[in-house]
Design a protein around this motif. Structure first.
Motif, PDB file in Angstrom:
ATOM      1  N   LEU A  16     -11.980  -2.118 -21.187  1.00  0.00           N
ATOM      2  CA  LEU A  16     -13.303  -2.741 -21.129  1.00  0.00           C
ATOM      3  C   LEU A  16     -14.005  -2.393 -19.820  1.00  0.00           C
ATOM      4  CD1 LEU A  16     -15.425  -4.599 -22.355  1.00  0.00           C
ATOM      5  CD2 LEU A  16     -14.218  -6.525 -21.334  1.00  0.00           C
ATOM      6  N   LYS A  17     -13.256  -2.420 -18.710  1.00  0.00           N
ATOM      7  CA  LYS A  17     -13.835  -2.030 -17.424  1.00  0.00           C
ATOM      8  C   LYS A  17     -14.311  -0.579 -17.466  1.00  0.00           C
ATOM      9  CE  LYS A  17     -11.094  -5.079 -14.457  1.00  0.00           C
ATOM     10  NZ  LYS A  17     -10.068  -5.113 -13.400  1.00  0.00           N
ATOM     11  N   ALA A  18     -13.511   0.293 -18.086  1.00  0.00           N
ATOM     12  CA  ALA A  18     -13.889   1.704 -18.195  1.00  0.00           C
ATOM     13  C   ALA A  18     -15.161   1.856 -19.024  1.00  0.00           C
ATOM     14  CB  ALA A  18     -12.752   2.508 -18.804  1.00  0.00           C
ATOM     15  N   ASP A  19     -15.269   1.081 -20.093  1.00  0.00           N
ATOM     16  CA  ASP A  19     -16.478   1.136 -20.917  1.00  0.00           C
ATOM     17  C   ASP A  19     -17.696   0.641 -20.140  1.00  0.00           C
ATOM     18  OD1 ASP A  19     -15.068   2.133 -23.073  1.00  0.00           O
ATOM     19  OD2 ASP A  19     -14.828   0.171 -24.033  1.00  0.00           O
ATOM     20  N   LEU A  20     -17.528  -0.451 -19.401  1.00  0.00           N
ATOM     21  CA  LEU A  20     -18.648  -1.001 -18.638  1.00  0.00           C
ATOM     22  C   LEU A  20     -19.099  -0.055 -17.527  1.00  0.00           C
ATOM     23  CD1 LEU A  20     -17.585  -4.751 -18.376  1.00  0.00           C
ATOM     24  CD2 LEU A  20     -19.369  -3.765 -19.817  1.00  0.00           C
ATOM     25  N   GLU A  21     -18.147   0.662 -16.934  1.00  0.00           N
ATOM     26  CA  GLU A  21     -18.483   1.605 -15.865  1.00  0.00           C
ATOM     27  C   GLU A  21     -18.836   2.985 -16.402  1.00  0.00           C
ATOM     28  OE1 GLU A  21     -15.738   1.664 -12.616  1.00  0.00           O
ATOM     29  OE2 GLU A  21     -15.537  -0.524 -12.612  1.00  0.00           O
ATOM     30  N   LYS A  22     -18.809   3.131 -17.721  1.00  0.00           N
ATOM     31  CA  LYS A  22     -19.177   4.384 -18.393  1.00  0.00           C
ATOM     32  C   LYS A  22     -18.381   5.573 -17.853  1.00  0.00           C
ATOM     33  CE  LYS A  22     -23.689   2.638 -19.548  1.00  0.00           C
ATOM     34  NZ  LYS A  22     -25.123   2.778 -19.454  1.00  0.00           N
ATOM     35  N   VAL A  23     -17.074   5.403 -17.830  1.00  0.00           N
ATOM     36  CA  VAL A  23     -16.183   6.460 -17.375  1.00  0.00           C
ATOM     37  C   VAL A  23     -16.176   7.574 -18.421  1.00  0.00           C
ATOM     38  CG1 VAL A  23     -13.790   7.008 -16.782  1.00  0.00           C
ATOM     39  CG2 VAL A  23     -14.763   4.817 -16.114  1.00  0.00           C
ATOM     40  N   LEU A  24     -16.283   8.801 -17.970  1.00  0.00           N
ATOM     41  CA  LEU A  24     -16.276   9.943 -18.880  1.00  0.00           C
ATOM     42  C   LEU A  24     -14.916  10.065 -19.559  1.00  0.00           C
ATOM     43  CD1 LEU A  24     -18.054  12.593 -16.642  1.00  0.00           C
ATOM     44  CD2 LEU A  24     -19.020  11.353 -18.577  1.00  0.00           C
ATOM     45  N   PRO A  25     -14.903  10.557 -20.799  1.00  0.00           N
ATOM     46  CA  PRO A  25     -13.624  10.685 -21.519  1.00  0.00           C
ATOM     47  C   PRO A  25     -12.588  11.513 -20.759  1.00  0.00           C
ATOM     48  CG  PRO A  25     -15.433  10.979 -23.039  1.00  0.00           C
ATOM     49  CD  PRO A  25     -16.035  10.889 -21.651  1.00  0.00           C
ATOM     50  N   ARG A  26     -13.018  12.538 -20.044  1.00  0.00           N
ATOM     51  CA  ARG A  26     -12.059  13.378 -19.318  1.00  0.00           C
ATOM     52  C   ARG A  26     -11.417  12.633 -18.146  1.00  0.00           C
ATOM     53  NH1 ARG A  26     -16.726  16.892 -16.623  1.00  0.00           N
ATOM     54  NH2 ARG A  26     -17.079  15.528 -14.847  1.00  0.00           N
ATOM     55  N   ASP A  27     -12.091  11.616 -17.626  1.00  0.00           N
ATOM     56  CA  ASP A  27     -11.578  10.847 -16.492  1.00  0.00           C
ATOM     57  C   ASP A  27     -10.966   9.508 -16.904  1.00  0.00           C
ATOM     58  OD1 ASP A  27     -12.623  12.842 -14.852  1.00  0.00           O
ATOM     59  OD2 ASP A  27     -14.558  11.816 -14.685  1.00  0.00           O
ATOM     60  N   ARG A  28     -11.026   9.191 -18.180  1.00  0.00           N
ATOM     61  CA  ARG A  28     -10.614   7.869 -18.655  1.00  0.00           C
ATOM     62  C   ARG A  28      -9.126   7.598 -18.427  1.00  0.00           C
ATOM     63  NH1 ARG A  28     -13.174   4.110 -21.940  1.00  0.00           N
ATOM     64  NH2 ARG A  28     -11.749   2.745 -23.050  1.00  0.00           N
ATOM     65  N   THR A  29      -8.268   8.563 -18.686  1.00  0.00           N
ATOM     66  CA  THR A  29      -6.825   8.348 -18.524  1.00  0.00           C
ATOM     67  C   THR A  29      -6.479   8.037 -17.076  1.00  0.00           C
ATOM     68  OG1 THR A  29      -6.388   9.841 -20.368  1.00  0.00           O
ATOM     69  CG2 THR A  29      -4.554   9.358 -18.902  1.00  0.00           C
ATOM     70  N   ASP A  30      -7.032   8.821 -16.162  1.00  0.00           N
ATOM     71  CA  ASP A  30      -6.779   8.561 -14.746  1.00  0.00           C
ATOM     72  C   ASP A  30      -7.299   7.187 -14.338  1.00  0.00           C
ATOM     73  OD1 ASP A  30      -5.519  10.984 -14.296  1.00  0.00           O
ATOM     74  OD2 ASP A  30      -7.390  12.003 -13.754  1.00  0.00           O
ATOM     75  N   TYR A  31      -8.485   6.834 -14.838  1.00  0.00           N
ATOM     76  CA  TYR A  31      -9.061   5.533 -14.514  1.00  0.00           C
ATOM     77  C   TYR A  31      -8.171   4.409 -15.035  1.00  0.00           C
ATOM     78  CZ  TYR A  31     -12.307   1.648 -14.245  1.00  0.00           C
ATOM     79  OH  TYR A  31     -12.885   0.435 -13.965  1.00  0.00           O
ATOM     80  N   LEU A  32      -7.728   4.531 -16.289  1.00  0.00           N
ATOM     81  CA  LEU A  32      -6.885   3.483 -16.875  1.00  0.00           C
ATOM     82  C   LEU A  32      -5.552   3.363 -16.133  1.00  0.00           C
ATOM     83  CD1 LEU A  32      -7.531   4.068 -20.673  1.00  0.00           C
ATOM     84  CD2 LEU A  32      -8.465   2.264 -19.222  1.00  0.00           C
ATOM     85  N   ASN A  33      -4.943   4.494 -15.790  1.00  0.00           N
ATOM     86  CA  ASN A  33      -3.679   4.443 -15.046  1.00  0.00           C
ATOM     87  C   ASN A  33      -3.873   3.781 -13.686  1.00  0.00           C
ATOM     88  OD1 ASN A  33      -2.054   5.619 -17.011  1.00  0.00           O
ATOM     89  ND2 ASN A  33      -2.462   7.693 -16.277  1.00  0.00           N
ATOM     90  N   HIS A  34      -4.944   4.125 -12.995  1.00  0.00           N
ATOM     91  CA  HIS A  34      -5.229   3.532 -11.691  1.00  0.00           C
ATOM     92  C   HIS A  34      -5.481   2.029 -11.839  1.00  0.00           C
ATOM     93  CE1 HIS A  34      -6.616   3.145  -7.602  1.00  0.00           C
ATOM     94  NE2 HIS A  34      -7.746   2.598  -8.030  1.00  0.00           N
ATOM     95  N   CYS A  35      -6.224   1.644 -12.859  1.00  0.00           N
ATOM     96  CA  CYS A  35      -6.523   0.226 -13.103  1.00  0.00           C
ATOM     97  C   CYS A  35      -5.240  -0.548 -13.384  1.00  0.00           C
ATOM     98  CB  CYS A  35      -7.491   0.095 -14.255  1.00  0.00           C
ATOM     99  SG  CYS A  35      -7.906  -1.605 -14.706  1.00  0.00           S
ATOM    100  N   LEU A  36      -4.381  -0.013 -14.241  1.00  0.00           N
ATOM    101  CA  LEU A  36      -3.114  -0.686 -14.583  1.00  0.00           C
ATOM    102  C   LEU A  36      -2.200  -0.797 -13.358  1.00  0.00           C
ATOM    103  CD1 LEU A  36      -2.466   0.867 -18.088  1.00  0.00           C
ATOM    104  CD2 LEU A  36      -3.056  -1.514 -17.588  1.00  0.00           C
TER     105      LEU A  36
END
Length: 79
Positions: free
Chosen positions: A52-72
């Motif tokens: 949900l945070k990634a969606d709200l921050e409009k993270v690009l699909p190519r960067d989504r995995t890194d963002y999710l791993n960092h968030c977790l």
């Protein structure tokens, strides 16, 4: 041709939409697996919060995995 289009439209409307995996309900699991189900549910909730945070921050699909791993990782560090 018109009959084919109508048949295709009916077929598309009759199919159920694909749904993502639902949250685990620990109360519906055998007692010996309840603890594992509770841990899995907590993990699923953390993953959904990060998504949900990634969606709200409009993270690009190519960067989504890194963002999710960092968030977790950040959420695990807080605990």
């Amino acid at each position: 041709m018109k009959q084919f289009i109508v048949a295709a439209a009916v077929a598309l409307l009759a199919t159920a939409p694909a749904r993502s995996q639902g949250l685990v309900d620990p109360s519906k699991v055998a007692p010996e697996y309840r603890e594992a189900a509770e841990k899995r549910r907590a993990e699923q909730i953390r993953q959904r919060e990060c998504a949900l945070k990634a969606d709200l921050e409009k993270v690009l699909p190519r960067d989504r995995t890194d963002y999710l791993n960092h968030c977790l990782d950040a959420m695990a560090a807080k605990q």
